[in-house]
Enzyme design. Structure first.
Site, PDB file in Angstrom:
ATOM      1  N   CYS A 234      36.108  36.847  42.652  1.00 19.30           N
ATOM      2  CA  CYS A 234      37.259  37.634  42.074  1.00 19.30           C
ATOM      3  C   CYS A 234      37.752  37.151  40.760  1.00 19.30           C
ATOM      4  CB  CYS A 234      38.514  37.730  42.846  1.00 19.30           C
ATOM      5  SG  CYS A 234      38.239  38.528  44.525  1.00 19.30           S
ATOM      6  N   VAL A 235      36.841  36.536  39.815  1.00 14.71           N
ATOM      7  CA  VAL A 235      37.069  35.835  38.681  1.00 14.71           C
ATOM      8  C   VAL A 235      36.198  36.765  37.828  1.00 14.71           C
ATOM      9  CG1 VAL A 235      37.584  33.932  37.125  1.00 14.71           C
ATOM     10  CG2 VAL A 235      37.912  33.818  39.641  1.00 14.71           C
TER      11      VAL A 235
END
Length: 328
Positions: A297-298
């Site tokens: 999720c980065v």
């Protein structure tokens, strides 16, 4: 300072959305994030930007700005401070990175808080990866809002919390309203409860909240956050010591070289997916060690830093906690 500064939420993501939706923004207000924020501390602010652009009728209106980190991913205080200028209403930062574990030093976080307060803004901190692992004193650090999840500290999933300084919570509008948020209502108006009640709509997950309380008691008093932090540092040091000699053009570690700066996370990366797949398979199938592969999720940071070298998706993370052992 008070239990009334704590709001129950479902998770860190909802807590940050509560702040992003509830603060009042006007065209011209700016939001500042680092280049390496979890989607949960980036996308809610991009939604603010989308709404402000629609209000202003300007699809290119700049609302969300980023500042760069050091080349090794360490927090760069000078770059952060240089980006905090009049007009910045929110600085939103991940206290510890879920990608590589890099944690903002307390002195740096306090300096950021002081700087954003001087221009009339607030500091919003994603504490999902720090609160379960170390002591976090929101008052000493000058944090205005802090979000975290209880499942990351041995509690049940679906329970999170938002700390908000009392005077700031008073100025946040609730975005989920109805039962249990209202002091009184008429056909043409409503009076909401004082915080935190105005933010806790409907029936709550009382079983989850009690489970969260038991987890907090266990983690903070039976084990101890200082003990957890020391244990993670020792394991990270051991793993880093074994992995660093293996680094080459097809395998390396993300983040600062010093494991003390990476808490309980070690992330390996490679331009060759098969390398990480082999390590993951050996850990999982042969040794019952759960590693996670992907972008965590980065996405924005990894695309920006590594798309050109083909490593944006090729990352393998080992996350350590109080139950991880040296034998593992």
């Amino acid at each position: 300072r008070s239990v009334n500064e704590m709001v129950w939420t479902r998770n860190t993501t909802e807590a940050i959305n509560l702040v992003a939706r509830g603060l009042r923004f006007e065209p011209g207000d700016r939001i500042l994030v680092s280049e390496r924020e979890h989607n949960s501390n980036l996308v809610p602010w991009l939604e603010v930007q989308r709404r402000l652009r629609a209000r202003a009728g300007d699809p290119r209106l700049e609302v969300v700005g980023t500042f760069d980190l050091a080349p090794d991913g360490a927090f760069d205080l000078a770059r952060a401070l240089a980006a905090i200028r009049p007009g910045v209403k929110v600085v939103a930062l991940g206290h510890a990175s879920n990608l590589d574990g890099t944690t903002i030093p307390d002195a740096d976080l306090r300096a950021v808080a002081d700087a954003v307060h001087r221009v009339g803004g607030v500091l919003v901190v994603d504490g999902a990866q720090s609160v379960p692992h170390r002591r976090v004193d929101v008052r000493a650090l000058g944090i205005d809002f802090l979000a975290f999840s209880l499942h990351k500290m041995c509690g049940p999933s679906g329970v999170g919390a938002l700390y908000g300084r009392a005077d700031h919570l008073e100025r946040v509008a609730p975005f989920v309203v109805g039962g249990d948020t209202v002091r009184d209502s008429w056909h043409d108006r409503v009076v909401y409860k004082a915080p935190p009640g105005r933010f806790e709509a409907g029936l709550q997950d009382y079983a989850g909240i009690l489970g969260a309380a038991a987890a907090v008691e266990y983690v903070t008093r039976r084990v101890g956050l200082d003990v957890i932090a020391a244990h993670e540092r020792a394991l990270n040091a051991r793993l880093t010591e074994r992995l660093l000699p293996l680094e080459n053009e097809r395998f390396w570690l993300l983040g600062p070289r010093d494991p003390v700066l990476r808490g309980g996370i070690v992330t390996m990366t490679s331009p060759v997916g098969a390398v990480l797949n082999a390590i993951e398979r050996l850990g999982d199938v042969e040794h019952n060690l759960m590693l996670r592969k992907g972008m965590f999720c980065v996405n924005a940071y990894l695309h920006r830093r590594f798309d050109a070298t083909g490593t944006a998706k090729n990352n393998l993370r080992a996350s350590m906690y109080l139950y991880s052992t040296e034998e593992e």
